[in-house]
Design an enzyme around this catalytic site. Structure first.
Site, PDB file in Angstrom:
ATOM      1  N   ASP A  75      -0.313   2.617   8.533  1.00  0.00           N
ATOM      2  CA  ASP A  75      -0.883   1.911   9.687  1.00  0.00           C
ATOM      3  C   ASP A  75      -0.040   1.985  10.962  1.00  0.00           C
ATOM      4  OD1 ASP A  75      -2.825   1.119   7.878  1.00  0.00           O
ATOM      5  OD2 ASP A  75      -1.857  -0.797   7.461  1.00  0.00           O
ATOM      6  N   GLY A 121       0.835  -1.208   0.000  1.00  0.00           N
ATOM      7  CA  GLY A 121       0.000   0.000   0.000  1.00  0.00           C
ATOM      8  C   GLY A 121       0.864   1.251   0.000  1.00  0.00           C
ATOM      9  N   ALA A 143      15.313  11.060  -1.206  1.00  0.00           N
ATOM     10  CA  ALA A 143      16.496  11.014  -0.353  1.00  0.00           C
ATOM     11  C   ALA A 143      17.400   9.826  -0.712  1.00  0.00           C
ATOM     12  CB  ALA A 143      16.077  10.951   1.114  1.00  0.00           C
ATOM     13  N   VAL A 144      16.797   8.708  -1.117  1.00  0.00           N
ATOM     14  CA  VAL A 144      17.624   7.564  -1.557  1.00  0.00           C
ATOM     15  C   VAL A 144      18.452   7.993  -2.772  1.00  0.00           C
ATOM     16  CG1 VAL A 144      17.554   5.286  -2.678  1.00  0.00           C
ATOM     17  CG2 VAL A 144      16.100   5.731  -0.690  1.00  0.00           C
ATOM     18  N   LYS A 159     -24.083  17.681  26.671  1.00  0.00           N
ATOM     19  CA  LYS A 159     -23.372  17.383  25.415  1.00  0.00           C
ATOM     20  C   LYS A 159     -24.400  17.161  24.302  1.00  0.00           C
ATOM     21  CE  LYS A 159     -19.458  14.550  23.850  1.00  0.00           C
ATOM     22  NZ  LYS A 159     -18.510  15.647  23.593  1.00  0.00           N
ATOM     23  N   ASP A 162       2.067  -0.096  11.878  1.00  0.00           N
ATOM     24  CA  ASP A 162       2.047  -1.440  12.476  1.00  0.00           C
ATOM     25  C   ASP A 162       3.373  -2.182  12.295  1.00  0.00           C
ATOM     26  OD1 ASP A 162       1.827  -1.705   9.750  1.00  0.00           O
ATOM     27  OD2 ASP A 162       0.231  -3.192   9.797  1.00  0.00           O
ATOM     28  N   ARG A 186       1.156  -5.055  -5.622  1.00  0.00           N
ATOM     29  CA  ARG A 186       1.313  -6.301  -4.865  1.00  0.00           C
ATOM     30  C   ARG A 186       1.679  -7.360  -5.902  1.00  0.00           C
ATOM     31  NH1 ARG A 186      -2.960  -3.584  -1.576  1.00  0.00           N
ATOM     32  NH2 ARG A 186      -1.826  -3.021   0.308  1.00  0.00           N
ATOM     33  N   THR A 233       4.113   2.801   5.540  1.00  0.00           N
ATOM     34  CA  THR A 233       2.703   2.399   5.651  1.00  0.00           C
ATOM     35  C   THR A 233       2.002   3.374   6.576  1.00  0.00           C
ATOM     36  OG1 THR A 233       1.171   0.762   6.560  1.00  0.00           O
ATOM     37  CG2 THR A 233       3.391   0.681   7.421  1.00  0.00           C
ATOM     38  N   ARG A 290      19.248  11.015  -3.960  1.00  0.00           N
ATOM     39  CA  ARG A 290      20.248  12.069  -3.780  1.00  0.00           C
ATOM     40  C   ARG A 290      21.380  11.632  -2.858  1.00  0.00           C
ATOM     41  NH1 ARG A 290      16.701  17.568  -4.589  1.00  0.00           N
ATOM     42  NH2 ARG A 290      16.168  17.067  -6.750  1.00  0.00           N
ATOM     43  N   ARG A 347      -5.634  -1.428   9.073  1.00  0.00           N
ATOM     44  CA  ARG A 347      -5.539  -2.882   8.874  1.00  0.00           C
ATOM     45  C   ARG A 347      -5.814  -3.604  10.193  1.00  0.00           C
ATOM     46  NH1 ARG A 347      -2.511  -5.704   4.285  1.00  0.00           N
ATOM     47  NH2 ARG A 347      -1.596  -3.695   3.917  1.00  0.00           N
ATOM     48  N   ASP A 355       5.286  -4.779   6.174  1.00  0.00           N
ATOM     49  CA  ASP A 355       5.941  -6.029   6.585  1.00  0.00           C
ATOM     50  C   ASP A 355       5.931  -7.100   5.494  1.00  0.00           C
ATOM     51  OD1 ASP A 355       3.242  -6.425   6.884  1.00  0.00           O
ATOM     52  OD2 ASP A 355       3.354  -7.194   8.932  1.00  0.00           O
ATOM     53  N   GLY A 356       4.907  -7.103   4.630  1.00  0.00           N
ATOM     54  CA  GLY A 356       4.914  -8.040   3.496  1.00  0.00           C
ATOM     55  C   GLY A 356       6.118  -7.763   2.602  1.00  0.00           C
ATOM     56  N   SER A 357       6.333  -6.499   2.312  1.00  0.00           N
ATOM     57  CA  SER A 357       7.477  -6.115   1.469  1.00  0.00           C
ATOM     58  C   SER A 357       8.796  -6.481   2.145  1.00  0.00           C
ATOM     59  CB  SER A 357       7.439  -4.604   1.197  1.00  0.00           C
ATOM     60  OG  SER A 357       6.192  -4.260   0.629  1.00  0.00           O
TER      61      SER A 357
HETATM   62  P1  ADP Z   1       2.915  -4.374   2.691  1.00  0.00           P
HETATM   63  O1  ADP Z   1       4.338  -4.369   2.264  1.00  0.00           O
HETATM   64  O2  ADP Z   1       2.296  -3.014   2.718  1.00  0.00           O
HETATM   65  O3  ADP Z   1       2.704  -5.185   3.957  1.00  0.00           O
HETATM   66  P2  ADP Z   1       1.819  -6.610   1.171  1.00  0.00           P
HETATM   67  O4  ADP Z   1       1.612  -7.471   2.361  1.00  0.00           O
HETATM   68  O5  ADP Z   1       0.765  -6.551   0.137  1.00  0.00           O
HETATM   69  O6  ADP Z   1       2.068  -5.093   1.557  1.00  0.00           O
HETATM   70  O7  ADP Z   1       3.202  -7.074   0.502  1.00  0.00           O
HETATM   71  C1  ADP Z   1       3.730  -6.421  -0.637  1.00  0.00           C
HETATM   72  C2  ADP Z   1       4.427  -7.452  -1.495  1.00  0.00           C
HETATM   73  O8  ADP Z   1       5.502  -8.035  -0.757  1.00  0.00           O
HETATM   74  C3  ADP Z   1       3.566  -8.641  -1.916  1.00  0.00           C
HETATM   75  O9  ADP Z   1       2.782  -8.384  -3.046  1.00  0.00           O
HETATM   76  C4  ADP Z   1       4.632  -9.669  -2.219  1.00  0.00           C
HETATM   77  O10 ADP Z   1       5.228  -9.445  -3.463  1.00  0.00           O
HETATM   78  C5  ADP Z   1       5.656  -9.398  -1.134  1.00  0.00           C
HETATM   79  N1  ADP Z   1       5.389 -10.274   0.011  1.00  0.00           N
HETATM   80  C6  ADP Z   1       4.364 -10.192   0.870  1.00  0.00           C
HETATM   81  N2  ADP Z   1       4.403 -11.188   1.771  1.00  0.00           N
HETATM   82  C7  ADP Z   1       5.473 -11.923   1.478  1.00  0.00           C
HETATM   83  C8  ADP Z   1       6.057 -13.103   2.033  1.00  0.00           C
HETATM   84  N3  ADP Z   1       5.529 -13.707   3.095  1.00  0.00           N
HETATM   85  N4  ADP Z   1       7.173 -13.575   1.464  1.00  0.00           N
HETATM   86  C9  ADP Z   1       7.715 -12.983   0.408  1.00  0.00           C
HETATM   87  N5  ADP Z   1       7.223 -11.863  -0.171  1.00  0.00           N
HETATM   88  C10 ADP Z   1       6.118 -11.339   0.340  1.00  0.00           C
HETATM   89  O1  F6P Z   2      -1.787  -0.885   4.830  1.00  0.00           O
HETATM   90  C1  F6P Z   2      -2.399   0.305   4.445  1.00  0.00           C
HETATM   91  C2  F6P Z   2      -3.861   0.082   4.191  1.00  0.00           C
HETATM   92  O2  F6P Z   2      -4.423   1.297   3.737  1.00  0.00           O
HETATM   93  C3  F6P Z   2      -4.654  -0.460   5.367  1.00  0.00           C
HETATM   94  O3  F6P Z   2      -4.942   0.531   6.313  1.00  0.00           O
HETATM   95  C4  F6P Z   2      -5.845  -1.053   4.668  1.00  0.00           C
HETATM   96  O4  F6P Z   2      -6.358  -2.139   5.407  1.00  0.00           O
HETATM   97  C5  F6P Z   2      -5.266  -1.554   3.376  1.00  0.00           C
HETATM   98  O5  F6P Z   2      -4.039  -0.873   3.174  1.00  0.00           O
HETATM   99  C6  F6P Z   2      -6.143  -1.323   2.173  1.00  0.00           C
HETATM  100  O6  F6P Z   2      -5.511  -1.863   1.078  1.00  0.00           O
HETATM  101  P1  F6P Z   2      -5.962  -1.726  -0.450  1.00  0.00           P
HETATM  102  O7  F6P Z   2      -4.975  -0.805  -1.089  1.00  0.00           O
HETATM  103  O8  F6P Z   2      -5.814  -3.106  -0.988  1.00  0.00           O
HETATM  104  O9  F6P Z   2      -7.356  -1.211  -0.474  1.00  0.00           O
END
Ligand code: ADP
Ligand code: F6P
Length: 320
Positions: A128, A12, A23-24, A214, A130, A73, A126, A26, A172, A104-106
């Protein structure tokens, strides 16, 4: 010494990602490195959608929301084949290092690529907040300010009509945006996953406050805990105070990044390029107690982030 790096945004988007990209780029140039932009996160890495960047490639983006590199994604990146394609792209271009900006997915993807020999350093981007290894993520401050501005506007109309507004904010699985927006907007109740809630008790509290003068109410609900429309309906039934629901949604992901997000993004990105320059890999950069810090990605992913219970408690106590 690493001399050629790439930068991508993934998952996201978040306001301030552009400031981080700038910044990366430059920092890398000032250190005598070559730097490449990768479009649409891991998708661009697999498909070779990559271009060389210079100082002017990032002109005037520090104040823009979104990400000039686009984001995506990429399910393919979670397969060995996808990872090998990404690695091959890096090797063809001579990219020895990558800055990955995302959630964290990234980070998991960056760890997988690091394990295959490409130096990766990740930045928390992000709304969030989180990500456990950092006190703040890039985009969180802007998102909270946007949510606050929107709820203030809802309060205007709520006030005119003596209504209750039930507003759902993003996050999220985390209640950080909700609790901070709730405090900033004088919510009578903040509903998050981290604490139990009771609609009967909320209705009673509202009626007591109404008896005490109120006239209008705000209830902030974190995404994923309940249905704002349903909550508004129940609150109206229980209190006979007319109620309306609003889901703020993706408006929270856009907009001009705040000072805090621009500065944070710049500091984190500067540090990330420094780590790559030293030949380090599989790291996440964050800010803790106003210090820029970095951690092993697996270690960062295994950390727990405590919820702001104290802040929530204060909000509950003074919402009368
Ligand atoms: P975010 O980075 O915001 O948490 P996502 O969870 O959608 O977003 O992850 C972004 C991308 O990172 C995914 O589309 C995928 O390519 C990669 N990714 C996510 N989870 C994993 C995982 N468990 N292992 C390897 N790559 C992942
Ligand atoms: O992680 C950022 C976020 O905006 C969350 O707050 C929300 O749950 C999710 O992404 C929405 O994702 P999408 O871009 O798939 O609608």
């Amino acid at each position: 010494m690493i001399k050629k790096i790439g930068v991508l945004t993934s998952g996201g988007d978040a306001p301030g990602m552009n400031a981080a990209i700038r910044a990366v780029v430059r920092t890398a140039l000032s250190k005598g490195m070559e730097v490449y932009g990768i479009r649409r996160g891991y998708v661009g890495l697999i498909n070779g959608d990559i271009f060389k960047m210079d100082a002017r490639s990032v002109s005037d983006i520090i104040r823009q929301g979104g990400t000039m590199l686009y984001t995506a994604r990429c399910p393919e990146f979670r397969t060995e084949e996808g990872l090998q394609k990404a690695k091959a792209t890096c090797e063809e271009l001579g990219l020895e290092g990558l800055v990955v900006i995302g959630g964290d997915g990234s980070f998991r993807g960056a760890a997988d690529l690091s394990a295959r020999g490409i130096h990766c350093v990740a930045l928390p981007g992000t709304i969030d907040n989180d990500i456990s290894c950092t006190d703040y993520t890039i985009g969180y401050d802007t998102a909270m300010n946007t949510a606050m501005e929107m709820v203030d506007k809802l309060r205007d109309t709520s006030q005119s009509h003596d209504r209750c507004t039930v507003v759902e904010v993003m996050g999220r699985n985390a209640g950080f945006i909700a609790v901070n927006t709730g405090i900033a907007c004088d919510a009578i109740e903040i509903i998050t996953k981290e604490l139990p809630y009771d609609l009967d008790a909320i209705a009673k509290k509202m009626l007591e406050a109404k008896a005490n003068g109120k006239q209008n109410f705000v209830i902030v609900v974190a995404e994923g805990i309940g249905n704002a429309t349903e909550i508004a309906k129940i609150i109206e039934e229980k209190t006979h105070i007319e109620s309306r629901a609003t889901i703020l949604g993706h408006v929270q992901r856009g907009g001009i990044p705040t000072v805090r997000d621009r500065v944070l993004a710049t500091e984190l990105a500067y540090h990330a390029v420094g780590l790559l320059e030293q030949g380090l890999s599989n790291r996440v950069v964050g800010i803790r107690n106003d210090q820029i810090v970095d951690f092993d990605i697996q270690e960062a992913l295994s950390m727990e982030k405590p919820y702001e219970y104290e802040l929530h408690k204060i909000a509950e106590e003074i919402a009368i």
